[in-house]
Design a protein around this motif. Sequence first.
Motif, PDB file in Angstrom:
ATOM      1  N   GLN A  14       0.785  -1.451  -0.192  1.00  0.00           N
ATOM      2  CA  GLN A  14      -0.350  -0.133   0.009  1.00  0.00           C
ATOM      3  C   GLN A  14       0.692   1.477  -0.008  1.00  0.00           C
ATOM      4  N   SER A  15       2.269   1.321  -0.626  1.00  0.00           N
ATOM      5  CA  SER A  15       2.747   3.117  -0.821  1.00  0.00           C
ATOM      6  C   SER A  15       3.541   3.012   0.551  1.00  0.00           C
ATOM      7  N   LEU A  16       3.391   2.078   1.273  1.00  0.00           N
ATOM      8  CA  LEU A  16       4.376   2.745   2.184  1.00  0.00           C
ATOM      9  C   LEU A  16       5.977   2.447   2.582  1.00  0.00           C
ATOM     10  N   HIS A  17       6.414   3.542   2.774  1.00  0.00           N
ATOM     11  CA  HIS A  17       7.690   3.978   2.887  1.00  0.00           C
ATOM     12  C   HIS A  17       8.353   4.381   4.094  1.00  0.00           C
ATOM     13  N   GLY A  18       9.379   4.001   4.608  1.00  0.00           N
ATOM     14  CA  GLY A  18      10.299   5.961   5.026  1.00  0.00           C
ATOM     15  C   GLY A  18      10.850   6.982   3.843  1.00  0.00           C
ATOM     16  N   GLY A  19      10.971   6.363   3.215  1.00  0.00           N
ATOM     17  CA  GLY A  19      11.630   7.341   1.748  1.00  0.00           C
ATOM     18  C   GLY A  19      10.833   7.951   1.007  1.00  0.00           C
ATOM     19  N   LEU A  20       9.446   7.316   1.299  1.00  0.00           N
ATOM     20  CA  LEU A  20       8.748   8.639   0.462  1.00  0.00           C
ATOM     21  C   LEU A  20       8.102   9.847   1.503  1.00  0.00           C
ATOM     22  N   VAL A  21       8.321   9.803   2.984  1.00  0.00           N
ATOM     23  CA  VAL A  21       8.549  10.824   3.641  1.00  0.00           C
ATOM     24  C   VAL A  21       9.226  11.787   3.565  1.00  0.00           C
ATOM     25  N   VAL A  22      10.390  11.557   3.273  1.00  0.00           N
ATOM     26  CA  VAL A  22      12.159  12.161   2.769  1.00  0.00           C
ATOM     27  C   VAL A  22      11.643  12.991   1.421  1.00  0.00           C
ATOM     28  N   LEU A  23      10.948  12.308   0.294  1.00  0.00           N
ATOM     29  CA  LEU A  23      10.732  12.651  -0.400  1.00  0.00           C
ATOM     30  C   LEU A  23       9.287  13.954  -0.816  1.00  0.00           C
ATOM     31  N   SER A  24       9.248  13.255   0.259  1.00  0.00           N
ATOM     32  CA  SER A  24       7.987  14.432   0.423  1.00  0.00           C
ATOM     33  C   SER A  24       8.024  15.681   0.939  1.00  0.00           C
ATOM     34  N   ASN A  25       8.445  15.871   1.737  1.00  0.00           N
ATOM     35  CA  ASN A  25       9.495  16.886   2.586  1.00  0.00           C
ATOM     36  C   ASN A  25      10.129  17.829   1.662  1.00  0.00           C
ATOM     37  N   ALA A  26      10.777  17.231   0.493  1.00  0.00           N
ATOM     38  CA  ALA A  26      11.768  17.841  -0.106  1.00  0.00           C
ATOM     39  C   ALA A  26      10.636  17.987  -1.141  1.00  0.00           C
ATOM     40  N   TYR A  27       9.784  17.396  -1.779  1.00  0.00           N
ATOM     41  CA  TYR A  27       8.504  18.121  -3.074  1.00  0.00           C
ATOM     42  C   TYR A  27       8.325  19.088  -2.442  1.00  0.00           C
ATOM     43  N   ARG A  28       7.928  19.365  -1.156  1.00  0.00           N
ATOM     44  CA  ARG A  28       7.540  20.846  -0.992  1.00  0.00           C
ATOM     45  C   ARG A  28       7.921  21.858  -0.498  1.00  0.00           C
ATOM     46  N   ALA A  29       9.456  21.210  -0.271  1.00  0.00           N
ATOM     47  CA  ALA A  29      10.172  22.901  -0.842  1.00  0.00           C
ATOM     48  C   ALA A  29      10.451  22.789  -1.704  1.00  0.00           C
ATOM     49  N   ALA A  30      10.502  21.862  -2.788  1.00  0.00           N
ATOM     50  CA  ALA A  30      10.917  21.877  -4.285  1.00  0.00           C
ATOM     51  C   ALA A  30       9.844  23.288  -5.044  1.00  0.00           C
ATOM     52  N   ASP A  31      11.015  23.430  -6.338  1.00  0.00           N
ATOM     53  CA  ASP A  31      10.350  24.419  -7.082  1.00  0.00           C
ATOM     54  C   ASP A  31       9.060  24.065  -8.000  1.00  0.00           C
ATOM     55  N   ALA A  32       9.237  24.140  -9.014  1.00  0.00           N
ATOM     56  CA  ALA A  32       8.483  24.064  -9.914  1.00  0.00           C
ATOM     57  C   ALA A  32       8.984  23.122 -11.181  1.00  0.00           C
ATOM     58  N   THR A  33      10.168  23.201 -11.039  1.00  0.00           N
ATOM     59  CA  THR A  33      11.563  23.124 -12.240  1.00  0.00           C
ATOM     60  C   THR A  33      11.737  21.270 -11.131  1.00  0.00           C
ATOM     61  N   ASP A  34      12.207  21.389 -10.588  1.00  0.00           N
ATOM     62  CA  ASP A  34      12.098  19.365  -9.639  1.00  0.00           C
ATOM     63  C   ASP A  34      11.516  19.486  -8.722  1.00  0.00           C
ATOM     64  N   ARG A  35      10.265  19.281  -9.174  1.00  0.00           N
ATOM     65  CA  ARG A  35       9.074  18.532  -8.875  1.00  0.00           C
ATOM     66  C   ARG A  35       9.124  17.592  -9.777  1.00  0.00           C
ATOM     67  N   PRO A  36       8.721  17.531 -10.732  1.00  0.00           N
ATOM     68  CA  PRO A  36       8.576  16.450 -11.438  1.00  0.00           C
ATOM     69  C   PRO A  36       9.780  15.287 -11.494  1.00  0.00           C
ATOM     70  N   ALA A  37      11.062  15.468 -11.459  1.00  0.00           N
ATOM     71  CA  ALA A  37      11.918  15.068 -10.956  1.00  0.00           C
ATOM     72  C   ALA A  37      10.961  14.028  -9.170  1.00  0.00           C
ATOM     73  N   LEU A  38      11.058  15.018  -8.739  1.00  0.00           N
ATOM     74  CA  LEU A  38      10.723  14.212  -7.374  1.00  0.00           C
ATOM     75  C   LEU A  38       9.850  13.239  -7.181  1.00  0.00           C
TER      76      LEU A  38
END
Length: 246
Positions: free
Chosen positions: A128-152
């Motif tokens: 069910q898509s539960l992984h601790g790494g996704l929490v880290v990616l979520s933090n980075a996604y919120r802080a990123a701009d529109a250019t970096d978000r697709p890669a995340l």
Amino acid sequence: MTSPGGAAGTRTDPTGTPHPDPTWGPLYRAGAWSALLFVLLVLVPVVLVVVAPLPPTRGAALLEYIAQHRVVYLTELVSFVGLAVPAMVVFAAVAVALKGVDQSIAAIGGLFGVASEVIALALGSSPQSLHGGLVVLSNAYRAADATDRPALASAAEALIAATNAVSWAGILTAAAILLLSLPMRRASFFGPVLSTLGVLAGAAGIVSEALRPVIGSGYMLYGLLLPIWFAIVGWKLLHVSTARAS
């Protein structure tokens, strides 16, 4: 007395039926309470799935969901991954309790069970898509701009795919339940009903885990049988731990 050809310390009744070694009483009690904890850790995320919004399965949407429902997501993650710890104790207790019935099957089943939970803890993920790494990616996604978000978002998609792929840890868990349930039929302290339930749960689990990417809602059968088996095993272990040695 010791059963003929059985494990040292295994007691038998006048009919020759083996009983658990009473010197392992503390382990049986630990297994009983661990089984209860396992069931609770299964029920907590099930309740959250009912009362909270369902998490999406796509990268960007899931990263946004985690950011907005962090407590819910982390609770589900900790519950599903954390239940590996009490499961190890249960498998060890059941294997020791059955050593007088069939040493080889008990040892292999216990080894499979403990190994599966160690692998699950090492991976730190669950279905069910539960992984601790996704929490880290979520933090980075919120802080990123529109250019970096697709890669995340792409990184999250890859992690989701890996998390929801076939899990050898899950297959080994189901195999352990199947193996340990086989000799339960000959053990009066577990009995044929629990043995049959465990064989069904183990067989359904092996198929469900092997076909998890394509089986869809069919996984729910195993999902229901698993906590029921652990709950009954816990009750049986508690009874064994409190019963006076004859």
